[in-house]
Design a protein around this motif. Structure first.
Motif, mmCIF file in Angstrom:
data_model
loop_
_atom_site.group_PDB
_atom_site.id
_atom_site.type_symbol
_atom_site.label_atom_id
_atom_site.label_comp_id
_atom_site.label_asym_id
_atom_site.label_seq_id
_atom_site.Cartn_x
_atom_site.Cartn_y
_atom_site.Cartn_z
ATOM 1 N N CYS D 77 -40.797 25.317 -36.978
ATOM 2 C CA CYS D 77 -42.212 25.589 -36.712
ATOM 3 C C CYS D 77 -42.850 24.475 -35.887
ATOM 4 O O CYS D 77 -43.753 24.721 -35.097
ATOM 5 C CB CYS D 77 -42.987 25.825 -38.013
ATOM 6 S SG CYS D 77 -42.869 24.506 -39.207
ATOM 7 N N ARG D 149 -47.632 27.382 -46.402
ATOM 8 C CA ARG D 149 -47.314 27.812 -45.039
ATOM 9 C C ARG D 149 -45.870 28.268 -44.926
ATOM 10 O O ARG D 149 -45.534 29.056 -44.050
ATOM 11 C CB ARG D 149 -47.601 26.685 -44.057
ATOM 12 C CG ARG D 149 -46.631 25.527 -44.156
ATOM 13 C CD ARG D 149 -46.891 24.522 -43.062
ATOM 14 N NE ARG D 149 -45.811 23.564 -42.975
ATOM 15 C CZ ARG D 149 -45.991 22.278 -42.672
ATOM 16 N NH1 ARG D 149 -47.208 21.817 -42.445
ATOM 17 N NH2 ARG D 149 -44.964 21.488 -42.576
ATOM 18 N N VAL D 152 -45.059 31.875 -45.227
ATOM 19 C CA VAL D 152 -45.307 32.725 -44.059
ATOM 20 C C VAL D 152 -44.594 32.107 -42.843
ATOM 21 O O VAL D 152 -45.114 32.074 -41.745
ATOM 22 C CB VAL D 152 -46.817 32.913 -43.781
ATOM 23 C CG1 VAL D 152 -47.471 33.657 -44.927
ATOM 24 C CG2 VAL D 152 -47.511 31.566 -43.586
ATOM 25 N N CYS D 153 -43.387 31.629 -43.121
ATOM 26 C CA CYS D 153 -42.547 30.929 -42.135
ATOM 27 C C CYS D 153 -42.445 31.698 -40.816
ATOM 28 O O CYS D 153 -42.392 32.920 -40.790
ATOM 29 C CB CYS D 153 -41.160 30.797 -42.766
ATOM 30 S SG CYS D 153 -39.908 30.161 -41.683
ATOM 31 N N LYS D 154 -42.465 30.931 -39.699
ATOM 32 C CA LYS D 154 -42.346 31.564 -38.379
ATOM 33 C C LYS D 154 -40.910 31.946 -38.023
ATOM 34 O O LYS D 154 -40.653 32.492 -36.957
ATOM 35 C CB LYS D 154 -42.858 30.608 -37.295
ATOM 36 C CG LYS D 154 -44.360 30.538 -37.226
ATOM 37 C CD LYS D 154 -44.773 29.964 -35.901
ATOM 38 C CE LYS D 154 -45.665 28.769 -35.978
ATOM 39 N NZ LYS D 154 -46.436 28.515 -37.156
ATOM 40 N N SER D 172 -40.070 33.230 -45.214
ATOM 41 C CA SER D 172 -41.302 34.004 -45.398
ATOM 42 C C SER D 172 -41.108 35.082 -46.466
ATOM 43 O O SER D 172 -40.126 35.809 -46.479
ATOM 44 C CB SER D 172 -41.753 34.630 -44.082
ATOM 45 O OG SER D 172 -40.762 35.490 -43.602
ATOM 46 N N ASP D 175 -47.468 37.940 -46.993
ATOM 47 C CA ASP D 175 -48.217 38.467 -45.851
ATOM 48 C C ASP D 175 -49.104 37.354 -45.317
ATOM 49 O O ASP D 175 -49.958 36.827 -46.034
ATOM 50 C CB ASP D 175 -49.047 39.672 -46.320
ATOM 51 C CG ASP D 175 -49.946 40.190 -45.228
ATOM 52 O OD1 ASP D 175 -49.922 39.643 -44.105
ATOM 53 O OD2 ASP D 175 -50.678 41.163 -45.504
ATOM 54 N N ARG D 176 -48.887 37.031 -44.064
ATOM 55 C CA ARG D 176 -49.590 35.905 -43.463
ATOM 56 C C ARG D 176 -51.107 36.090 -43.489
ATOM 57 O O ARG D 176 -51.863 35.127 -43.594
ATOM 58 C CB ARG D 176 -49.096 35.801 -42.023
ATOM 59 C CG ARG D 176 -49.594 34.639 -41.229
ATOM 60 C CD ARG D 176 -49.004 34.796 -39.840
ATOM 61 N NE ARG D 176 -49.423 33.763 -38.940
ATOM 62 C CZ ARG D 176 -49.293 33.865 -37.615
ATOM 63 N NH1 ARG D 176 -48.747 34.955 -37.095
ATOM 64 N NH2 ARG D 176 -49.677 32.892 -36.834
ATOM 65 N N ASP D 257 -50.593 27.741 -35.830
ATOM 66 C CA ASP D 257 -50.614 28.050 -37.255
ATOM 67 C C ASP D 257 -49.572 27.216 -37.997
ATOM 68 O O ASP D 257 -48.819 27.733 -38.816
ATOM 69 C CB ASP D 257 -50.377 29.564 -37.469
ATOM 70 C CG ASP D 257 -50.820 30.028 -38.856
ATOM 71 O OD1 ASP D 257 -51.501 29.239 -39.545
ATOM 72 O OD2 ASP D 257 -50.481 31.156 -39.233
ATOM 73 N N ARG D 276 -56.310 31.243 -38.920
ATOM 74 C CA ARG D 276 -55.612 32.526 -39.077
ATOM 75 C C ARG D 276 -56.523 33.707 -38.795
ATOM 76 O O ARG D 276 -56.081 34.732 -38.304
ATOM 77 C CB ARG D 276 -55.049 32.656 -40.479
ATOM 78 C CG ARG D 276 -53.658 32.123 -40.486
ATOM 79 C CD ARG D 276 -52.888 32.532 -41.686
ATOM 80 N NE ARG D 276 -51.861 31.521 -41.835
ATOM 81 C CZ ARG D 276 -51.335 31.159 -42.979
ATOM 82 N NH1 ARG D 276 -51.721 31.739 -44.080
ATOM 83 N NH2 ARG D 276 -50.417 30.226 -43.008
ATOM 84 N N LYS D 280 -55.486 36.455 -36.201
ATOM 85 C CA LYS D 280 -55.467 37.868 -36.573
ATOM 86 C C LYS D 280 -56.303 38.693 -35.595
ATOM 87 O O LYS D 280 -55.879 39.748 -35.135
ATOM 88 C CB LYS D 280 -55.998 38.026 -38.005
ATOM 89 C CG LYS D 280 -56.022 39.454 -38.513
ATOM 90 C CD LYS D 280 -56.380 39.483 -39.995
ATOM 91 C CE LYS D 280 -56.579 40.886 -40.502
ATOM 92 N NZ LYS D 280 -57.852 41.480 -40.093
ATOM 93 N N GLN D 290 -48.366 34.289 -29.998
ATOM 94 C CA GLN D 290 -47.962 33.124 -30.788
ATOM 95 C C GLN D 290 -48.028 31.913 -29.879
ATOM 96 O O GLN D 290 -47.243 31.791 -28.938
ATOM 97 C CB GLN D 290 -46.543 33.321 -31.339
ATOM 98 C CG GLN D 290 -45.957 32.076 -31.998
ATOM 99 C CD GLN D 290 -46.787 31.569 -33.183
ATOM 100 O OE1 GLN D 290 -47.076 32.306 -34.112
ATOM 101 N NE2 GLN D 290 -47.191 30.296 -33.124
#
Lengths: 263, 145, 129, 320, 662
Positions: D77, D149, D152-154, D172, D175-176, D257, D276, D280, D290
């Motif tokens: 990340c 965080r 909700v890993c990338k 993850s 839900d982010r 993020d 976020r 969103k 991203q």
């Protein structure tokens, strides 16, 4: 395909055939008209006064009922269609009427004009498609020259009714063509038959209807079709030799369900 | 609600020089009234308006902030209002997110020819702000009582 | 005078139409199928409202000759909607006691065998309170 | 870890890099700190464990000004932040030697404490975590000790690196945008109460700003006089109240993020919610974006389409 | 600290009747920095300006605030006034207490309070103003005229006669425009072609004029004095340098069924064509959608018959890039579509036509060779009805809210011409009003009535009903006679509303010139700057600005030309000094500002800087002042606030916000 259906009082009485032909045709075309369980008379004419609420409530009830079922609301009679569409437009766009009507009605969910009001002809054009209709015709009305009589109520005011071009409509001509007959275009097809004036001044209505019929005959029409019982009544009063049919009668005939409809 | 009738909101209107400020001028020369609560600040383009100006206005006691620019596609600087549109959408969404009544901010596109639109927009906006009442939220975001 | 103004205002309110938008082109009168039967012509409706003479409108034959066919409404280039104005005047009359244009006792002889319900309810709504 | 340390040492010794940017052993397993190592001797203190959560990319701004290359350890990340800084010319790719280090989710001592344990003496970074406390030993499941965080890993891929070391895992499992949605669903009064309560905790320590890789201005706008009126006092209420909103706006479209802001906040304010929310909205209105994924991508607030939504969308039912 | 003077204008009673100017003066005196405040009847007058001048000298003013009308009106006036008295012109701010205050408010107390606040905001701003120096930019001494109708031709001729280069870009194959389609012109009844073609020839032969026909403007960049324009020269498929204009190709072309645009679709043309006989250039184009060769690959007749070998099927569109100092828009008009007016049976009957179609019918080169006949059956009409205001003066969505201005006059012309040539034809005109302001205009209309016996009836037509016998039943009102008319006609002519040519929208966008809700281009000032667009360097000629007849168009074309000549006569223009300016100590060099700059005015360079003793190389944004137009997009993108806009700085705008919210 299933639609909520609002027949209106005339179709329950003097114009039973308009209704019967339509139901039989709908069946033949593969859609269903589900009559609202509890409808009341629309009042025949749209109450023009901006302050009239009570006289619009029967329409709102019907509209809300269709909304609950999540269906579009289909009508046949031009007058009912006119009233329902305009009341619906009020509910969607006139805040004062919307608020007051909802206050009276006390529905579970406020009604804000979300129901789509469709005339049977609009169903044929927009939902079924005239091309499909043409394919389903078993008994084409080949060679018959038919004039469409629109009258006022389906078309005007164009902004609200949004039914077709109010000065040069096409939908019934396309319908006639789909049935295999030849549409006759004549300039008085969107002029008034006299409407309710015929009650107290039958001669006025008669004169108007004569103009309409002569124009149609002049351009070669052998019959007229209409969606309105009152138009048909007025036109018939001239006692000319031009027959006037409900559009659904020809539809049923072309689809081969005419006999069965009247059983 | 008698309080609200008395209530005279403070409203800042940022207007781009080329369209909306001219539209406001036209409203003026056409004598199309709107409440005196609206005070206009002239900016070259709606894209000159930094979100910080809007937040600043609220913090200093404004009750509503409206931003007017050329219609999208008609920006004097070609593209300025397209950036405005994204920036303000983001800012307004954030204000809504933190619970500031979303009627307090508005963007309207008013051309130099739309004096009538300018006037009706301002009338409408002032009515909206009056109905929302005094802005307290952005003034005391960090001061919990 | 003020009574006149009030009535004119009422017509404007009930109709929702703005007579001041009229440019007196006469297209409504050109279009009206009942024109010949009317004593006050469609393009004159707005003038009567503008000068507050609702009484004359209320007395006129035109009130009962309008078909609500909306041809004037559709074709008016200024969106004045004369058909709504005349209906508002009609409403003012029928809402008054004794203003009904259609009396219950009149009806039976008018009805023939084919007469659709629609005609009766329509006439009721336009002519009666 | 020993392998990573050996490799770093090797690169330091052969002159490929002039220094190593990594983590230094703290007093405990759970408090390693970011550090530069310039000598083999200093490298004795080098550590990489599952508590090494800090995003080191921002340190590369300073490192880019130094002579020679800097070896920097980036988790998957962190590599997004690195890329974003690269896109904004804040760091010099030529000055960095990136070892993409493996990450299976990073741990937080705060999370361990939140599990109810008191008097913690030591803790391991194993699965499960073995915790020694004044009141006896305990275990905490790895997932339960992971930073928010990391839920909700990338993903496990590094978007930029010179070499990779160790395995990564996509951790993850949440839900982010769940929290954002929950707030969106609140009434304006509830929203306001929520944020007022949270923001009132702020002590303006600037930890969030200092750690944020997107907040990379030489001088923050809140420290300059660029937006002040003539009669302004040094610190006025304006910046006090609006600081977090403006900060979020400044990093909108640039924030990867990474979640560092919330991680370092001593008051536990969920600052990442602001970022976020913007992400969103941007995804919903302007297409999935991203920051840092692509160095050449146009940022959502520095680009547009002629068909964009109007700001009125916010009051017409909101951005869905 | 600034020394500010505040000057409150009464503007006669325009301001003073609603705003207590004395109170504004009194309140202004209490504002920080204000050392002098006064009011005067007319600040913009010579005496008013002298008052400002005297105060500048006497009180050593460093900045002034004028509370008056809109800055769009008199900012320039007061800036030059300041300059005359030795003050930097950018130390002037205007508080708009007329358009934004006195004219829209009735209550004196309310208006006065607002005026005080507006003054306060301007004072707060000027406290932070800094003297600015305008730069200079060069002027390319060539003009572009978009549109080759009478407006464009006249503008081009006038500019060229003054010695400057002009290019005309015309989208159709020939210049000439709408006027070339007209038969006769009012109020003199002279032949349109006879007065237009000499001008077309003059333009074509002028050494300073270059004409690009069958071409369109594709891209415009730059600004006043220095526009760069891409012109797409569409492939003609005919080599203009070889073509002799003999016309054989058109004669022999086997594809002859394309409706002729020039004849409004009333006749057909060949696939290779010139729109009309006097076309300039007299070089045909191949309509590739109609051409058999292009559609099927077979044919090639034109190539075979062309002795000059001019046919070139392989020709490609060409992009020409040229620099201009000024641009004139002369895109003209078209009639509105009548598909929403079917009560007039335009789409049902061939004998219902528009007036522009009647022009073609009346024209000797038209589809009927100038014989007045019904298009349905070729019979000579005996009864013709003209309907006025079709789509004009409409408040509904079908038509246009404005008066098209030319219809009353051309209808009188048509009526007269018909009665003159065919005395046995009855002509009836249904009108709402007859509008004839103009020299010899009403006389002209009266002649139609009095000498030619044209029957004018006041009242609009409600319906045109085609009859089975081919006639048209016209149902109308006669308002003066209070009767409804039903009359039979053989032909009905509709005075159809005109609207700006649809191409103007795209052109306005390219030029960033504003247009109104009807797509007419907006003038910089409706009375005082009627031929200039608010966008500097863009001028307006002809109907693109508003409905007008030929004499007005020619007059406006000349006026636009004079404005262009005035601009091109300058060697340098002073540029707007309100440009973006980065603070190099704050700049991160992140590159985001350049991304939003519409002019490419921002570049980055690595420079050695001294940041409070720290010397280092930094990548920094640099603004090219000649390119920057001062929109400010960059300032908001810049997170550190390094980028600021001179004249509208962050601090200035915040000061205004604070003053208003105080």
């Amino acid at each position: 395909m299933k639609f909520s259906y609002y027949p209106g009082c005339t179709l329950r009485n003097k114009a039973k055939d308009l209704d019967a032909y339509a139901r039989a045709s709908a069946k033949a075309l593969g859609f269903e008209l589900e009559e609202l369980s509890d409808w009341q008379c629309c009042g025949g004419v749209y109450p023009l006064g901006t302050d009239e609420i009570a006289s619009k409530l029967s329409s709102v009830r019907a509209l809300a009922q269709a909304d609950e079922k999540g269906q579009s609301l289909v009508t046949l009679c031009s007058a009912c269609h006119h009233v329902l569409k305009r009341v619906n437009d009020d509910m969607a766009n006139v805040e004062d009427i919307r608020t007051r009507a909802n206050n009276y009605m006390k529905l579970d969910k406020p009604y804000t004009g979300q129901t789509k009001v469709l005339h049977f002809l609009e169903v044929l054009r927009d939902e079924i498609g005239f091309d499909t209709l043409k394919e389903k015709v078993v008994n084409p009305l080949t060679g018959r020259k038919i004039g469409a009589y629109y009258g006022c109520l389906l078309l005007r005011p164009g902004k609200v009714m949004a039914f077709d071009d109010p000065e040069n409509p096409q939908i019934i001509e396309d319908f006639i063509q789909a049935l295999g007959a030849e549409p006759v275009v004549y300039p008085y097809r969107n002029e008034c038959c006299g409407g309710y004036i015929s009650l107290k001044e039958p001669d006025m209505a008669k004169n108007m209807c004569k103009t309409i019929e002569e124009s149609a005959k002049g351009f070669g029409a052998e019959a007229l079709i209409t969606a309105c019982p009152l138009c048909r009544y007025n036109l018939n009063k001239t006692q000319s030799d031009l027959p006037v049919y409900y559009f659904t009668e020809l539809l049923a005939e072309a689809l081969g369900v005419k006999e069965e409809a009247l059983k | 609600m008698s309080v609200n009738e008395e209530f005279r909101p403070k409203i800042v209107a940022f207007c781009c020089n080329w369209c909306s400020y001219a539209g406001a001028d036209l409203a003026g020369s056409s004598r199309l009234a709107y409440p005196a609560d609206v005070k206009i600040i002239r900016v070259p383009c709606s894209c000159r308006v930094n979100p910080m100006f809007i937040l600043r206005a609220f913090e200093k006691g404004a009750d509503g902030v409206i931003l007017c620019g050329c219609h999208p596609g008609d920006c004097h600087y070609s593209t300025g209002n397209y950036y405005t549109r994204r920036r303000m959408t983001m800012l307004f969404s954030m204000l809504d997110f933190i619970g500031v009544e979303n009627g307090r901010t508005r963007v309207e596109w008013v051309s130099a020819a739309e004096g009538v639109k300018f006037s009706t927009t301002m009338n409408d906006f002032v009515a909206k702000i009056r109905s929302l009442g005094k802005n307290v939220r952005l003034g005391d975001l960090r001061c919990k009582d | 005078m003020s009574e006149k103004k009030n009535q004119a205002k009422m017509v404007q309110e009930i109709s929702g139409a703005n007579p001041y938008k009229c440019m007196k082109c006469g297209k409504c009168s050109a279009t009206c199928p009942s024109y010949d039967e009317m004593d006050i012509k469609p393009h004159q409706f707005v003038s009567y409202v503008q000068r507050g003479d609702i009484e004359a409108l209320a007395q006129s034959k035109s009130l009962w000759k309008c078909l609500s066919c909306f041809a004037c409404v559709e074709r008016c280039p200024r969106d004045v909607e004369p058909g709504r104005i005349i209906d508002a005047a009609r409403q003012i009359v029928v809402r008054q006691r004794g203003g009904n244009y259609l009396k219950a006792e009149e009806i039976p002889p008018l009805v023939d065998e084919d007469l659709p319900q629609q005609l009766l309810v329509s006439a009721y709504r336009r002519y009666k309170r | 870890m020993q392998g990573l340390k050996a490799r770093a040492l090797e690169l330091l010794n052969d002159g490929t890099v002039s220094r190593v940017l990594g983590w230094k052993i703290g007093e405990n397993t759970y408090d390693p700190e970011p550090a530069f190592f310039e000598t083999a001797e200093a490298m004795e203190q080098f550590v990489y464990n599952n508590f090494c959560a800090a995003n080191l990319s921002k340190y590369m701004i300073e490192a880019s000004k130094l002579e020679g290359k800097t070896l920097v350890c980036l988790k998957p990340c962190d590599s997004y932040s690195f890329n974003q800084l690269l896109a904004e010319h804040r760091i010099d790719r030529e000055k960095a030697y990136i070892i993409g280090v493996g990450c299976k989710g990073k741990l937080s001592i705060e999370k361990v404490k939140q599990s109810g344990l008191k008097g913690i003496l030591s803790v391991t970074d194993t699965d499960p975590l073995k915790v020694e406390t004044l009141y006896g030993d305990a275990e905490v499941a790895y997932k339960d000790a992971m930073l928010d965080r990391c839920h909700v890993c990338k993903g496990k891929e590094h978007v930029v690196y010179d070499e990779l070391y160790g395995e990564s895992e996509d951790t993850s499992d949440a839900d982010r945008f769940e929290q954002v949605r929950a707030i969106e669903a609140m009434s304006p009064e509830e929203k306001f109460a929520f944020f007022q309560a949270e923001l009132s905790k702020c002590i303006r320590c600037n930890a969030c700003r200092n750690v944020c890789p997107a907040c990379s201005c030489r001088k923050c706008v809140f420290d300059s006089n660029k937006f002040d009126s003539a009669q302004k006092a040094n610190v006025d209420s304006f910046e006090e109240k609006m600081f977090h909103i403006i900060r979020a706006f400044h990093v909108a479209g640039r924030c990867t993020d990474c979640g560092e802001c919330s991680r370092v906040c001593p008051q536990g304010i969920p600052l990442h919610l602001f970022n976020r929310k913007f992400i969103k909205d941007i995804n919903a209105l302007y297409g999935e974006y991203q920051a840092g994924a692509d160095v050449d991508a146009k940022g959502p607030l520095t680009s547009f389409t002629t068909e964009d939504a109007e700001p009125g969308v916010v009051s017409q039912g909101g951005i869905v | 600290m600034q020394r500010i003077g505040v000057f409150v204008c009464h503007c006669g009673s325009n301001i003073a009747a609603t705003v207590d100017v004395k109170k504004v003066v009194e309140m202004a005196r209490m504002e920080p920095g204000v050392v002098f405040a006064d009011d005067y009847q007319y600040m913009c007058s010579e005496a008013g300006q002298a008052k400002i001048g005297a105060a500048i000298k006497e009180h050593n003013l460093t900045g002034i605030v004028v509370c008056s009308c809109s800055p769009r009106m008199h900012e320039t006036t007061f800036r030059s006034c300041a300059k005359r008295y030795g003050l930097n012109p950018y130390m002037v701010e205007i508080a708009n207490i007329r358009e934004h205050c006195s004219w829209i408010h009735k209550d004196m107390q309310e208006a006065t309070e607002k005026a005080v606040i507006l003054a306060r905001a301007a004072i707060a701003k000027v406290n932070l103003n800094a003297p600015l120096q305008a730069g200079e930019s060069r002027v390319t001494k060539r003009a572009l005229v978009i549109g080759g109708g009478i407006a464009g031709i006249q503008t081009a001729l006038d500019i060229a006669d003054a010695g400057y280069e002009v290019d005309i870009v015309e989208k159709t194959p020939s210049i000439g425009g709408r006027m070339s389609q007209l038969d006769k012109t009012f109020p003199t009844l002279d032949c349109s072609a006879c007065i237009l073609t000499p001008k077309m020839v003059d333009a074509a032969g002028h050494e300073k004029i270059k004409i690009y026909t069958y071409s369109e403007v594709e891209k415009v960049s730059g600004f006043v004095g220095d526009f760069t324009v891409d012109i797409r020269k569409k492939a003609r498929s005919v080599d203009a340098t070889k073509c002799t204009g003999c016309g054989v190709c058109q004669e022999k072309c086997p594809s002859k069924k394309t409706p002729s645009e020039f004849n409004r679709g009333l006749g057909n043309r060949s696939a290779i064509y010139t729109p009309f006989a006097q076309a300039i250039p007299n070089v045909p184009v191949i309509d590739r959608e109609a051409c058999i060769k292009f559609k099927t690959g077979k044919c090639g007749v034109c190539e075979k018959v062309c002795q000059a070998g001019a046919i070139d099927y392989a020709q490609q569109d060409e992009i020409i890039t040229e620099k201009y100092g000024a641009i004139v828009v002369a895109t003209g008009f078209d009639t509105i579509k009548l598909d929403k007016y079917d009560e007039y049976a335009y789409n049902q009957s061939k004998d219902v036509i528009t007036s522009l179609e009647l022009e073609r019918v009346m024209n000797a080169a038209g589809p009927t060779k100038g014989h007045l006949e019904r298009l349905s059956d070729g019979k000579a009409p005996k009864e013709i009805v003209f309907i006025q205001c079709v789509g004009s003066r409409c408040a509904d969505a079908r038509g246009k809210g404005y008066c098209s201005k030319i219809c009353c006059m051309y209808t009188a012309k048509h009526a007269m011409l018909i009665r003159d040539k065919y005395p046995d034809v009855n002509v009836t005109v249904f009108y709402i009003d007859v509008r004839t302001p103009g020299k010899n205009f009403d006389e002209f209309y009266r002649r139609a009535v009095e000498e030619y016996g044209v029957n004018y009836i006041k009242g609009q037509v409600g319906k045109v009903a085609p009859q089975p016998d081919g006639s048209l039943l016209v149902q109308a009102a006669d308002l003066l006679d209070n009767r409804q008319i039903k009359m039979k006609a053989d032909m009905v002519v509709l005075a159809t509303a005109i609207e700006p040519d649809p191409s103007v929208r795209g052109i306005a966008t390219m030029l960033t010139a504003s247009i109104d809700t009807n797509n007419f281009l907006t003038e910089a000032h409706p009375k005082l700057r009627p031929v200039e667009s608010p966008t500097a360097g863009v001028f307006l000629s002809g109907v693109c600005q508003g409905p007008k007849d030929i004499p007005e168009t020619v007059a406006q074309a000349g006026a636009a030309a004079v404005k262009v000549i005035g601009l091109l006569a300058k060697d340098k223009l002073t540029t707007n000094p309100c440009t973006a300016k980065p603070d190099e100590l704050l700049c991160n060099g992140c590159g985001n500002c350049a991304k939003v700059c519409p002019y490419g005015a921002i570049t980055y360079e690595v420079r050695q800087i001294n940041d409070h003793g720290i010397r280092e190389e930094r990548r920094l944004a640099t603004v090219n002042n000649a390119l920057c137009q001062g929109c400010g997009a960059c300032t908001v993108t810049c997170p550190s606030g390094a980028m600021d806009l001179q004249g509208f700085s962050n601090r200035q705008l915040i000061a205004e916000v604070d003053a208003i919210c105080r």
